[in-house]
Each structure stands twice: as C-alpha cells, then as structure tokens.
Motif scaffolding. Structure first.
Motif, short mmCIF file in Angstrom:
data_model
loop_
_atom_site.label_atom_id
_atom_site.label_comp_id
_atom_site.label_asym_id
_atom_site.label_seq_id
_atom_site.Cartn_x
_atom_site.Cartn_y
_atom_site.Cartn_z
N LEU C 166 0.83 -1.20 0.00
CA LEU C 166 0.00 0.00 0.00
C LEU C 166 0.87 1.25 0.00
CD1 LEU C 166 -2.87 1.12 0.24
CD2 LEU C 166 -2.68 0.86 2.73
N LEU C 167 0.62 2.12 -0.99
CA LEU C 167 1.31 3.41 -1.01
C LEU C 167 0.32 4.49 -0.65
CD1 LEU C 167 3.52 3.40 -4.25
CD2 LEU C 167 4.17 2.87 -1.90
N LEU C 168 0.70 5.36 0.28
CA LEU C 168 -0.16 6.47 0.67
C LEU C 168 0.56 7.75 0.31
CD1 LEU C 168 -1.19 5.11 4.17
CD2 LEU C 168 -2.46 4.95 2.02
N ALA C 169 -0.14 8.64 -0.39
CA ALA C 169 0.52 9.88 -0.81
C ALA C 169 -0.37 11.06 -0.45
CB ALA C 169 0.76 9.84 -2.31
N ASP C 170 0.22 12.03 0.26
CA ASP C 170 -0.54 13.21 0.67
C ASP C 170 -0.10 14.39 -0.19
OD1 ASP C 170 -2.09 15.05 1.91
OD2 ASP C 170 -1.29 14.71 3.93
N GLU C 171 -0.94 14.72 -1.16
CA GLU C 171 -0.63 15.82 -2.08
C GLU C 171 0.79 15.72 -2.62
OE1 GLU C 171 -2.03 19.67 -0.97
OE2 GLU C 171 -3.22 18.85 0.69
N PRO C 172 1.08 14.64 -3.29
CA PRO C 172 2.47 14.44 -3.74
C PRO C 172 2.90 15.46 -4.78
CG PRO C 172 1.06 12.79 -4.73
CD PRO C 172 0.22 13.52 -3.73
N THR C 173 1.95 16.09 -5.43
CA THR C 173 2.31 17.06 -6.46
C THR C 173 2.01 18.48 -6.02
OG1 THR C 173 0.13 16.86 -7.47
CG2 THR C 173 1.85 15.39 -8.29
N GLY C 174 1.60 18.62 -4.76
CA GLY C 174 1.14 19.92 -4.27
C GLY C 174 2.18 21.01 -4.37
N ASP C 175 3.46 20.62 -4.33
CA ASP C 175 4.50 21.63 -4.29
C ASP C 175 5.31 21.67 -5.57
OD1 ASP C 175 5.33 23.61 -2.51
OD2 ASP C 175 7.21 22.54 -2.11
N LEU C 176 4.73 21.09 -6.63
CA LEU C 176 5.53 20.95 -7.85
C LEU C 176 4.96 21.72 -9.03
CD1 LEU C 176 6.24 17.11 -7.68
CD2 LEU C 176 7.77 18.99 -7.06
N THR C 203 -5.30 14.61 -3.13
CA THR C 203 -4.87 15.65 -4.07
C THR C 203 -5.93 16.72 -4.23
OG1 THR C 203 -3.98 16.04 -6.27
CG2 THR C 203 -5.73 14.43 -6.10
N HIS C 204 -5.46 17.90 -4.63
CA HIS C 204 -6.38 19.00 -4.94
C HIS C 204 -6.47 19.19 -6.45
CE1 HIS C 204 -7.26 20.71 -1.05
NE2 HIS C 204 -5.99 20.54 -0.69
N ASP C 205 -5.58 18.47 -7.12
CA ASP C 205 -5.41 18.73 -8.53
C ASP C 205 -6.27 17.77 -9.35
OD1 ASP C 205 -4.55 19.06 -11.08
OD2 ASP C 205 -2.42 18.65 -10.68
N PRO C 206 -7.34 18.28 -10.04
CA PRO C 206 -8.25 17.38 -10.76
C PRO C 206 -7.53 16.58 -11.83
CG PRO C 206 -9.03 19.67 -10.78
CD PRO C 206 -7.67 19.69 -10.20
N ARG C 207 -6.45 17.17 -12.41
CA ARG C 207 -5.77 16.43 -13.46
C ARG C 207 -4.99 15.25 -12.87
NH1 ARG C 207 -2.10 19.82 -16.41
NH2 ARG C 207 -2.36 20.91 -14.46
N ALA C 208 -4.48 15.47 -11.66
CA ALA C 208 -3.79 14.37 -11.01
C ALA C 208 -4.78 13.26 -10.71
CB ALA C 208 -3.13 14.86 -9.71
N ALA C 209 -5.98 13.69 -10.31
CA ALA C 209 -7.00 12.71 -9.95
C ALA C 209 -7.38 11.84 -11.15
CB ALA C 209 -8.23 13.42 -9.39
N GLU C 210 -7.19 12.39 -12.35
CA GLU C 210 -7.52 11.61 -13.54
C GLU C 210 -6.73 10.32 -13.65
OE1 GLU C 210 -7.05 14.09 -16.97
OE2 GLU C 210 -8.59 15.48 -16.22
#
Ligand SMILES: Nc1ncnc2c1ncn2[C@@H]1O[C@H](COP(=O)(O)OP(=O)(O)OP(=O)(O)O)[C@@H](O)[C@H]1O
Ligand SMILES: [Mg+2]
Lengths: 388, 385, 226
Positions: C166-176, C203-210
């Motif tokens: 299991l990988l858990l990621a908290d906003e992994p792209t939030g700062d990129l 994530t907050h990023d809808p494109r990431a969610a895709e």
C-alpha cells in the motif's frame, strides 16, 4: 527604536527555553564573579574598619604584622613618649603597648584547630578604640587567668563563649565576657590582661604600640623622628593603613583565582549566548527579510539583534547580582594568610562590584551577539523572503 | 551501524552551532580541570608527606618556638631514628610580592630526612661547609633566574635584618608532587647572629622533624615525644607530616569549599550550553523524527539518534577541554606559583572531567528525547519548518 | 472480486482542544481493493490528511475499525504499529521530507535499516527503487542538490524500497510545477499498473485525480458521492 526594543524583548520571550538557559548561564557567571569580589571586598572592609583614623601603630621594622613583631620595652617607651602622642585621660601618654600571639584552638563544628589571636592589652586599649563594647558577661578581674572573647571567636570556636575554658601556656583561662567591635577584626580576637599573658607566655615584650595621634602633620613628624632615631628600629603606620595591608596576600590570591575563573566562565557563557543568538537569527530569516523589505536598514537589523542579546545578558546579570547579594548574609571564617590567624568576615557588596558585574554581563551580551547580528544584517532580502 | 553516520551528519548540520557548543564545553572542562587542580594544590603538601616522618611543634601554635636542646631528648625516644629541625624564616626577597617559602634548617640532618630533594653531591658538600650556603628548588631558581653561586639577600620579617646567602645547590623533586619552590639555608647562620644581637632568641627552632623506624607506630611515638615535655614551659604537639600539612588545609577550609562549589557550578554551565543546543536541535527536527517514525522507526531509534548526537558533542568538547587543560593549566600554574608550589593535573581530575562530560551528554539528551518520543507523529508532520 | 486491502467501518475521529471536541471525520465507511488507485479529494480542512493518517497507522480513530491488510490496526501497540508500517506501508509527503544530511541513496536506504538485510541486499534494493523512479544517476546527490520533482521521486523510491503493498501519498504534487507533477503522476500510475501497488492519494489537482481509477470525495469529514 521603542518598537524595535519591544520586538527584541518579545523575541527573547518567544524562545523561552533557549533564552532561559542562556540567561541562567550569564547569571551563574555573574554570580561567581560577584561572589569572589564580595569575598575579597568583605575581607578588606573588615580589616579597614579595624583601624582607627586617629591612631598610629608602631611595630618592629620590616616585620609587617604584629604577630611577627617584637618591640623591646625600651623601644616602646621611646615611641610612647614622643611629643606627637596625645595625653590620655590619666595624664600620661595616650598609648597602649600590646602583646599579640596565636594560639591553636579547635573550631566549632569541624573541631579542626585554627589559630586564634590573643591580645594582651593595657589600661588604654579600650579607650583608644572607642567602639569596643562588652555585650555579655564582665571584664576580667586583675591578676587572674580570665579573658574576654570577641563575638566571632565566641561563635566560631569551641570554648569561646562565656564560661568556656581555654588551655594554653600551661594554664586554664576562663572566658568571662564577650565583646563587640563594630564588626571589625578585633571581634576575631581573644583579649586578656597584658601582664598575665606576658608572664604566661614568658614574653616580656610588646608586639605593637598603638598611640593616639589625630593630626596628620603630627603623625608625619613622629614617623620621621622615630624612623630616624638610632635607638629604635620600627615601622610607624596609620592604624587604618596597617590593617588594610593585612590582607594583601590573601586578597591577591582570591582576586587572581577569581578573575581567572570568571574569565574562563564568561567565555563559556558567551559561547552559550552566541549559540542562542545564531539560532535566533537563522530561525527568523524570513522575518529579517521582511523587515529589510519594509525599509529597515542593515544597521537597524544589526542593532536589533545586539539589543536582544544585551537584554538577555543584562537580565542574567541582574539575576546573578541579586543572587549574590544574598551571600552577604553569610559569614566566612577562615585563615587570613597574611597574619596566619583566623578571621571572620562577610561577603560585602559595593556599587563598584555591582557596576562592574553589569558591565561584565553587557560585555558578554555584546560579544555573544555581535557575530550573529552581523550575520543577520548581511541576509539578502530576496533570498530571505524565498526561504521557507 | 548506519545510524551512526546519520548522527555524525546531524552534528555537522549546523557546524557553527556544533563548533560553538564544543568550544563552550571545552572551555568549561578547562575551567573544571583548573579549579580541581587548584583544590588539589592545597593538598599537594600533604600528599607529598612521607609516612615515616613526624613533625613536632609548640603546643600553643606554630608562632612559638621550641628550645633546640629538645632535639637530644627527642632523639632518645623509643622508635625515633633521626631528628632534624626546620624553622620558618619568613624572609623576603626584594619585595613582599616575591613571596616564597624559606626555612632555616639543621644542615647536618635535614637532607637525610628528605631524600626526595635531589641535588649534585657537590651541592651537598658546599652546603655542609659554608655557613651562608642556600639550596633552592629548580622552579624557584627559574622564577628569579638564579644561578649557582649567585648571592642573594633576604630581608627578615621574623628575624630582623638583611641576610646574605649564596646559592650553592639547586634541587629537583624526586616525585611529581615534590615542592620545588622552596629555599633552605642553615639554621646555625641565623642562630649565630641571634646570639650576638638578641641573645634571648638564640637556641630556638620552629619545628622538629623526626624519622621513625616503624610508620605504623606513629601515634605511639608522637605520644611519647609529647609526654616528655608535658607541663614544661614549652609543651609540644607531635603529629605525622601528613596531619601537620592537612592542618594548613583545614585553616583554609572555607576557600577550599568555595572552590569545590564553583567546580560543580562549572558542570552546570556545561549542562546549560549542551542542553541549549540539544533543545534547539530537537525542536528543529520534530518533523524529521516524525517522518522516521512514519517509516517505521521505533522510539528507541529516535532516542538513540538524540543521545548519540549529544554524547558525540560531549565527547569532542570534553576531549578538547582535557587537551587544552594542559597548556592552560600551565599558565595558571605560573600565575599562582606564589601561592602553590606544586601545581599538576591529576589523572583523577581528568577522569572526573571525562565522566562529567559523559553524564552531561546523557542528561542534555533526556529532555529532547522525551519530547521527540512523546510528540505524536501527526503533530510532528504538521510542523513544517 | 479482489480482496479489500483497506477497510474502514464507521470510523469517527475528533480532536480535542482542551475540553472542546473538534469532530474531523464522522462515520467513514470505505473499502479499497488490492491493486486499486484511489484519489481522495475535497476542500481544505475536510479531513483528507486525517483519513490518510488513520490508514497509515500513524494516528488512531476515536471510534470504529480500521483494517489494513487484514490487521485491525487500532488493536496494535505502538511498537507493533511501527513494525507493521515498515512492512506494509509506503508514505509519500507533500514536502518530500527527505533527510537533508543524507544523500539520495542513503535516504532510500533508511527504511531498509529496519529490516534484516545485509549490505549487498540493501544496495540492490535501493538501486532497483531508484532505477524505477529514474534517478539511478543521482544516487550521491543530496536533497538540496535535487529539483523538487527529483526530491519527490527520491521520496517515492524511499516509499517503495521495502516493497509494501500500500502506497499512501498526501498531495504528492502539491509543491511541484506542472511538468514535474505530470512525471510524478506517471510514475505512480506505473507503480500501480506494472507493480500492482495499491495507492491512496490525496490531491487537490483534478488532473492528477484523472490518473486514479476512481475518486473519493470528502466534505466536512464525510464521504460524499460525486
Ligand atoms: N491536532 C489537531 N488538533 C486539532 N484540530 C486538528 C488537528 N489536526 C487536524 N485538525 C483539524 O482537523 C481538520 C482536518 O484536517 P486535515 O489536515 O485532515 O485537513 P485536510 O483535508 O488534509 O486539509 P488540506 O487540504 O488543507 O491539507 C481541520 O479542520 C484541522 O483544523
Ligand atoms: Mg492535508
């Protein structure tokens, strides 16, 4: 500047633990610094208070202390009859030849023996030193083995109190009274009748001659005469000067050691302050950038950090001084190596010490804060604002 | 282990702070060593004492003298092997601040009793032959730049007048703690002049020194000596050389106590400096520790990291301080040579300094470690520095 | 149907500020199957991080049951939980949280120190992990010598090096930036598809969610149907 002072002050408060540790460090150093100087000052003050302005003391040339001095009676008589010496209440010269010897007696508490001076005194010994006052018991009866004890001897030595018996010179001596002498060195002495003591110790000589010579010119003239008189080989000193010199060796020891310790200590505390200030600077990079962006000059930033550091040091210094003043309640009883005799004295503050300690503390603050403050003032605005 | 590397790197992270901390520790350790050594210096005389030597003095106090004739009677006491005498002369060289110990001694016996004073045989011979001969310790000679055959003048404080002496020997100590700051000269020189000038003071000495056959009998022999003079005008007090020396330390017990208190306060300073650094470090690393815990590291790992770092800094600071104590102690020893003839750093002092640094290293880590362990991971992660 | 690797049953979570109760999650029922890639979205403060922390076993629910890989993690002790995490979970943070004093290789190696592996085995695994994230040539770089995207890839390597399910990621792209964010998402997809890792990503990023298989929405502490 007011706002900046408040800013510095609040920063000290904000890093509470670190600031507290730094302040305690400075306080410790200042405490030790004060304690040592107060000890040395107390020793000196006690001895200075022992001498009287109007009196002069005559001891054998180069002997330095009464303990080592031997004045033959005819020498003493030459000095006693000098014209400069005032006339005493009985119409004869206002002078008193005294014998001072050390006797080894056990102290209270530890039971360790230490040297108590015992003074064989004459009829003018108490009149020539007006603050000698019997506070307990009575005076000795003439022709008996009775003695009186200074208050400090009564407190610090076994058998020193009224009713105690002290054995020396093959006789038992009974303490029949306790006297005070305004906190001076005499309170660390035993007193007895000169004739009795000279006989018991088989020392038919004087250790010193104390004379009343109020005027400075008369004193100078007398000294001139006596020191050039072929019949006598003596040193003539103001009683106050004589006693003030009686702690030179011991005080030098305390001062040299104390200053070495204080300097090493302060280096440690300064380093502590520096660590705190560097942390304060690196923790506030963004803040500094903001201040600079708002238009504060490098110099202002620098002074803000210096002020912060000096704040802490002053606070620590004040704490240290405050703690040290509590020491003045304590009395130290130890051997004065100049006279080889036990002397009781207290820690004593003076404005000089307090001011010296504050300057010392501020010095630590400035030295400790300077490099970090320089670093703070050099921070570049853009980089500081970008740092997270 | 790998984590050691992490500890090491962490200490270098704020190299300035770490260096300052190390410096602060080192300074405090130096202070500790210097103060402890000063305390030891008070006891040096007693430590150098030999168990087979007794000292006899006037029972009233050291300022009273004993008739030299006592020597013969003491020599007859059962258990006494050799008797000598030494008198504190209290002479001054040029001015009072040049203080050093000087004794007028019985030249015929004294050096036999003190085999730890090493000197050339010629020096000994010259001392025997010449009445004004003096023997000085190496350190004392160095202090005033004296050479063999130099003539010096001491001004008497107890024995009036100027006393001319010729330096005929320079001795060194057989042991580390032998006093090399003393001047010895012949008592018969003093006595001769006393006889002429103040006959009443001739024939007196300050202390007798006896060598006894059996050190375990020192108490009994002392009693026998003192019994000889009981109820005479000059009663005596005899004790071992060590007890005699310790009585001087006892006279200064308040100062020694003060020094001991200060030496403990120094450890307090070490504690503050290192504690301060460790507290800062732990505060800055809260989030890192939380990350490590998230990765599955256990509290003891984190505790190990914090203690490791603290001990590492303490070890370097303590070690540096111990190294620095030697040169600095040397300087202090020069500054204090007037007061302490013997000033050398004891192994025990160094061991104690090392132990204290270690203890401080442990102690300074306790609070930060507790804090790191107690901070829940979620809170730790929340703090973004 | 595949087995559920994450299963939350009526989970509640509140924080307390003094005596004041602050409910953060209420009645969460969630089941994630092995091999799924789930995105967790929702407004700021809705409880996403809190939920993730519960799954990761770095926080405990006030009420309810959190089962991960068959274990009821609320029942585990602190030390069991720590061991459990090191074996089962890979965690990826928004701010990478690399140790600044360790280089890329050492950062990735860090979780392996908790396992009984020798040097050679550790080296092999680290190299594999860094190879997967495409940073085999940056092994001896320190975090401050890497770009944000590279740092995050090192962090991902660190998360996968123990081979957790299991990988858990908290906003992994939030700062990129956009490009780096795309690279990271691509990497996560690959980990999901090629290596079969189950991924839960906030994530907050809808494109990431895709990139995710499906999206769970969280609002005011409750799961909502989009
Ligand atoms: N330790 C705590 N004490 C009190 N309240 C907390 C604590 N941790 C989180 N909260 C509260 O819980 C709520 C949910 O926080 P959480 O971090 O899970 O939100 P989030 O959805 O991840 O938001 P974001 O998108 O901004 O990261 C917030 O209102 C927060 O204030
Ligand atoms: Mg969040």
């Amino acid at each position: 500047m007011n706002l900046l002072a408040a800013y510095s002050f609040r920063n000290v408060l904000a890093r509470r633990l670190t600031s507290t540790l730094t302040i305690i460090g400075v306080a410790l150093v200042v405490f030790v610094f004060c304690a040592v100087l107060m000890l040395s000052n107390g020793l000196r003050q006690t001895l200075v208070d022992t001498g009287y302005e109007e009196n002069a003391i005559i001891i054998r040339k180069a002997s330095q202390t009464e303990i080592q001095s031997i004045l033959l009676r005819d020498m003493a008589n030459v000095a006693r009859n000098d014209v400069a010496v005032e006339t005493g209440p009985d119409g004869d010269p206002f002078a008193t030849g005294e014998l001072l010897v050390l006797i080894n007696q056990p102290k209270r508490g530890s039971g360790e023996p230490s040297n108590v001076p015992i003074r064989g005194v004459g009829k003018y010994s108490t009149t020539i030193r007006p603050n000698i006052r019997l506070v307990e018991g009575r005076m000795w009866s003439p022709g008996t083995s009775e003695i009186i004890a200074g208050r400090k001897v009564a407190e610090n030595f076994q058998n020193g109190g009224v009713g105690g018996t002290v054995r020396f010179a093959s006789r038992d001596w009974t303490v029949v009274g306790v006297f005070e002498a305004g906190g001076s060195g005499f309170e660390s002495e035993l007193w007895g009748d000169y004739d009795q003591l000279a006989q018991a110790f088989q020392r038919p000589i004087y250790s010193s001659l104390t004379v009343r010579v109020p005027s400075q010119e008369a004193f100078n003239a007398m000294r001139e005469r006596l020191e050039n008189d072929p019949r006598v080989t003596v040193d003539v000193k103001r009683e106050k000067d004589y006693y003030a010199e009686q702690s030179n060796f011991t005080r030098t020891y305390i001062n040299v050691l104390g200053i070495i310790i204080s300097i090493i200590f302060s280096a440690g505390a300064t380093v502590g302050a520096m660590i705190t200030m560097y942390a304060s600077v690196s923790g506030r990079t963004t803040e500094i950038g903001t201040l600079r962006a708002l238009g504060f000059s490098r110099f202002t930033v620098l002074s803000t950090f210096l002020v912060e550091s000096v704040f802490m040091a002053l606070f620590g210094g004040a704490l240290g001084i405050l703690a040290a003043t509590f020491l003045s309640r304590f009395e130290v009883s130890t051997t004065n190596w100049d006279t080889f005799a036990e002397l009781a004295f207290s820690f004593q503050t003076s404005w000089k010490i307090v001011i010296g300690a504050l300057i010392f503390a501020v010095g630590m603050g400035i030295v400790g804060g300077f490099l970090p403050a320089i670093q703070a003032s050099r921070i570049r605005i853009i980089e500081a604002l970008r740092a997270k | 282990m790998k984590l050691l590397k992490l500890i090491f790197r962490n200490t270098l992270r704020h190299w300035l702070r770490t260096s300052l901390t190390v410096l602060g520790l080192a300074i405090a350790v130096v202070a500790f060593v210097v103060i402890r050594t000063t305390i030891d210096a008070w006891y040096a005389q007693a430590e150098a004492a030999s168990p087979d030597r007794l000292v006899t003095r006037h029972a009233v106090s050291l300022t009273f003298f004993l008739p030299v004739a006592y020597a013969e009677r003491i020599g007859g006491v059962e258990g006494v092997n050799t008797v000598s005498h030494a008198t504190w002369f209290g002479g001054q060289y040029i001015e009072p601040k040049n203080f050093f110990a000087n004794f007028a001694i019985d030249h015929t016996t004294y050096l036999d009793l003190y085999p730890e004073l090493l000197m050339a045989p010629e020096a000994r011979d010259a001392f025997m032959q010449e009445r004004q001969a003096a023997i000085v310790g190496q350190k004392l000679a160095d202090r005033f730049g004296w050479q063999l055959d130099d003539r010096i003048v001491l001004t008497g404080t107890i024995f009036p007048g100027d006393w001319e002496l010729v330096i005929r020997g320079i001795y060194t100590g057989a042991k580390e703690n032998t006093d090399e700051n003393t001047l010895f000269f012949r008592w018969d020189y003093v006595d001769e002049r006393m006889r002429q000038e103040t006959p009443g003071r001739a024939g007196y000495v300050g202390t007798f020194i006896e060598r006894i056959d059996d050190p375990t009998q020192s108490a009994a022999v002392s009693e026998r000596i003192d019994a000889l003079f009981q109820n005479s005008i000059a009663e005596t007090k005899t004790e071992t050389e060590e007890a005699f020396s310790l009585s001087f330390v006892a006279m200064a017990s308040s100062i020694v106590l003060g020094l001991k208190i200060i030496s403990i306060m120094v450890i307090g300073i070490i504690m503050l400096v290192l504690g301060n650094t460790m507290a800062m470090t732990a505060r800055e690393r809260v989030s890192e520790y939380a990350v490590m815990k998230t990765l599955g590291f256990r509290p003891f790992h984190i505790v190990g990291l914090i203690f490791g770092e603290s001990l590492f800094i303490a070890a370097i600071g303590g070690g540096l301080g111990i190294l620095l104590a030697f040169p600095l102690g040397g300087l202090v020893s020069i500054a204090l040579s007037t007061f302490f003839p013997v000033y050398s750093i004891a192994v025990l002092t160094l061991a104690f300094a090392a132990l204290s640094s270690f203890a401080v290293g442990l102690l300074a880590a306790v609070f930060p470690a507790l804090k790191a362990v107690r901070t829940p991971i979620v809170d730790g992660l929340r703090i973004v520095d | 149907m595949a087995e559920a690797i994450v299963q939350l049953k009526s989970v509640f979570k509140s924080y307390y500020r003094g005596r004041l109760e602050i409910p953060v999650l209420s009645n969460i029922n969630l089941s994630i199957n092995e091999g799924q890639f789930v995105a967790l979205m929702g407004p700021s403060g809705s409880g996403k991080t809190t939920l993730l922390n519960l799954i990761a076993g770095i926080d405990r629910p006030s009420d309810g049951e959190v089962r991960v890989a068959g274990d009821d993690i609320a029942r585990l002790s602190e030390s069991e939980m720590a061991r459990w995490r090191s074996e089962n979970i890979g965690f990826i943070f928004q701010f990478y949280n690399l140790m600044p004093v360790l280089n890329a290789f050492e950062n990735v190696e860090l979780p392996l120190l908790l396992m009984k592996l020798n040097r050679a085995e550790r080296r092999r695994q680290v190299e594999t992990a860094l190879g997967i994230v495409g940073l085999a040539d940056r092994m001896d770089h320190y975090p401050n010598q890497l770009s944000g995207g590279q740092e995050q890839r090192v962090a991902i390597a660190r998360a996968v090096v123990t081979d957790p399910n299991l990988l858990l990621a908290d906003e992994p792209t939030g700062d990129l930036d956009k490009q780096s964010a795309e690279d990271i998402m691509e990497l996560l997809s690959r980990l999901n598809k090629e290596f079969g890792k189950t991924i839960v990503m906030v994530t907050h990023d809808p494109r990431a969610a895709e990139a995710a298989e499906y999206v769970q929405h969280l609002d005011k502490g409750e799961l909502v149907q989009a």
